[in-house]
Structures are given as structure tokens and as C-alpha cells.
Motif scaffolding. Structure first.
Motif, PDB file in Angstrom:
ATOM      1  N   GLN A  99      68.070  33.977  72.034  1.00 34.75           N
ATOM      2  CA  GLN A  99      67.617  35.362  72.039  1.00 34.75           C
ATOM      3  C   GLN A  99      68.026  36.028  70.733  1.00 34.75           C
ATOM      4  OE1 GLN A  99      69.107  34.760  75.479  1.00 34.75           O
ATOM      5  NE2 GLN A  99      67.030  34.195  75.957  1.00 34.75           N
ATOM      6  N   CYS A 100      67.165  36.899  70.285  1.00 36.24           N
ATOM      7  CA  CYS A 100      67.410  37.628  69.054  1.00 36.24           C
ATOM      8  C   CYS A 100      68.637  38.527  69.188  1.00 36.24           C
ATOM      9  CB  CYS A 100      66.170  38.444  68.736  1.00 36.24           C
ATOM     10  SG  CYS A 100      66.337  39.453  67.282  1.00 36.24           S
ATOM     11  N   SER A 101      69.483  38.529  68.172  1.00 36.53           N
ATOM     12  CA  SER A 101      70.685  39.350  68.205  1.00 36.53           C
ATOM     13  C   SER A 101      70.375  40.828  68.073  1.00 36.53           C
ATOM     14  CB  SER A 101      71.621  38.951  67.063  1.00 36.53           C
ATOM     15  OG  SER A 101      72.042  37.633  67.257  1.00 36.53           O
ATOM     16  N   LYS A 102      69.192  41.123  67.608  1.00 34.88           N
ATOM     17  CA  LYS A 102      68.839  42.519  67.423  1.00 34.88           C
ATOM     18  C   LYS A 102      68.052  43.082  68.607  1.00 34.88           C
ATOM     19  CE  LYS A 102      66.880  45.684  64.095  1.00 34.88           C
ATOM     20  NZ  LYS A 102      66.085  45.795  62.872  1.00 34.88           N
ATOM     21  N   CYS A 103      66.933  42.424  68.940  1.00 35.04           N
ATOM     22  CA  CYS A 103      66.082  42.995  69.987  1.00 35.04           C
ATOM     23  C   CYS A 103      66.242  42.313  71.345  1.00 35.04           C
ATOM     24  CB  CYS A 103      64.625  42.975  69.546  1.00 35.04           C
ATOM     25  SG  CYS A 103      63.924  41.320  69.455  1.00 35.04           S
ATOM     26  N   ARG A 104      67.029  41.224  71.372  1.00 39.26           N
ATOM     27  CA  ARG A 104      67.315  40.521  72.633  1.00 39.26           C
ATOM     28  C   ARG A 104      66.109  39.854  73.280  1.00 39.26           C
ATOM     29  NH1 ARG A 104      72.487  39.343  72.520  1.00 39.26           N
ATOM     30  NH2 ARG A 104      73.421  40.940  71.283  1.00 39.26           N
TER      31      ARG A 104
ATOM     32  N   TYR B 298      68.173  35.494  64.755  1.00 36.07           N
ATOM     33  CA  TYR B 298      67.278  36.655  64.738  1.00 36.07           C
ATOM     34  C   TYR B 298      65.841  36.175  64.677  1.00 36.07           C
ATOM     35  CZ  TYR B 298      71.286  39.403  63.021  1.00 36.07           C
ATOM     36  OH  TYR B 298      72.501  40.012  62.880  1.00 36.07           O
ATOM     37  N   HIS B 299      64.924  37.073  64.990  1.00 36.37           N
ATOM     38  CA  HIS B 299      63.541  36.872  64.587  1.00 36.37           C
ATOM     39  C   HIS B 299      63.508  37.106  63.084  1.00 36.37           C
ATOM     40  CE1 HIS B 299      62.608  38.246  68.840  1.00 36.37           C
ATOM     41  NE2 HIS B 299      61.923  37.120  68.746  1.00 36.37           N
ATOM     42  N   ARG B 300      62.580  36.455  62.416  1.00 35.19           N
ATOM     43  CA  ARG B 300      62.432  36.729  60.984  1.00 35.19           C
ATOM     44  C   ARG B 300      62.199  38.209  60.730  1.00 35.19           C
ATOM     45  NH1 ARG B 300      61.723  31.834  58.396  1.00 35.19           N
ATOM     46  NH2 ARG B 300      61.000  30.205  59.771  1.00 35.19           N
ATOM     47  N   LYS B 301      61.359  38.795  61.588  1.00 37.34           N
ATOM     48  CA  LYS B 301      61.015  40.196  61.373  1.00 37.34           C
ATOM     49  C   LYS B 301      62.159  41.150  61.691  1.00 37.34           C
ATOM     50  CE  LYS B 301      58.561  40.394  65.864  1.00 37.34           C
ATOM     51  NZ  LYS B 301      59.614  40.728  66.804  1.00 37.34           N
ATOM     52  N   CYS B 302      63.128  40.690  62.474  1.00 32.61           N
ATOM     53  CA  CYS B 302      64.214  41.569  62.873  1.00 32.61           C
ATOM     54  C   CYS B 302      65.390  41.540  61.900  1.00 32.61           C
ATOM     55  CB  CYS B 302      64.735  41.186  64.253  1.00 32.61           C
ATOM     56  SG  CYS B 302      63.598  41.603  65.576  1.00 32.61           S
ATOM     57  N   TYR B 303      65.416  40.528  61.057  1.00 34.57           N
ATOM     58  CA  TYR B 303      66.553  40.406  60.163  1.00 34.57           C
ATOM     59  C   TYR B 303      66.329  41.130  58.853  1.00 34.57           C
ATOM     60  CZ  TYR B 303      70.230  38.328  57.360  1.00 34.57           C
ATOM     61  OH  TYR B 303      71.311  38.135  56.564  1.00 34.57           O
TER      62      TYR B 303
HETATM   63 ZN   LIG Z   1      64.089  40.241  67.390  1.00 33.28          ZN
END
Ligand SMILES: [Zn+2]
Length: 65
Positions: A25-30, A58-63
Motif C-alpha cells: 500500500q502506498c505510504s501516502k494515499c494508502r 509509494y505510487h510514482r504519482k504520490c512521491y
Molecule cells: Zn499513492
């Protein structure tokens, strides 16, 4: 005799793999992260005065946005 080719998977297979989930899971958006979207970041933190590294995904877009 069968010969191994360097062609590898066709695009449909690659696309399928890109979209399948990594189980992280993404550390930012979960949200769940697919293979095509995953970005692993190595983080070093101090723990009891010692450096300790761990991976954050992370997702690429979230990092770094
Ligand atoms: Zn994300």
C-alpha cells in the motif's frame, strides 16, 4: 530444440503484469499499488542512535509531488 528468445512476454502479458497488485500500500494515499506504479524508496532513520534503513513504497504519482 526449443530456443529461448529474448522477446519475452508480449505486450498484453506485460500490461496485465503492470496492472496486477504488488500487495503493497502506498505510504501516502494508502491505496494498493500495482507493479507499473510502484516506487520503492530507501529511508534511513536513526533508532536508538543507530542508523536503520527500511523501504517505503509509494505510487510514482504520490512521491515527491
Ligand atoms: Zn499513492
Amino acid at each position: 530444440m526449443a530456443q529461448a528468445t529474448k522477446m519475452g512476454a508480449d505486450t498484453a502479458t506485460l500490461e496485465k503484469r503492470r496492472k496486477s497488485l504488488t500487495g503493497h500500500q502506498c505510504s501516502k494515499c494508502r491505496q494498493d499499488i500495482s507493479f507499473g506504479d510502484m516506487l520503492m524508496v530507501k529511508v534511513i532513520e536513526m533508532e536508538n542512535g543507530r542508523p536503520r534503513s527500511h523501504q517505503v513504497v509509494y505510487h510514482r504519482k504520490c512521491y515527491g509531488v
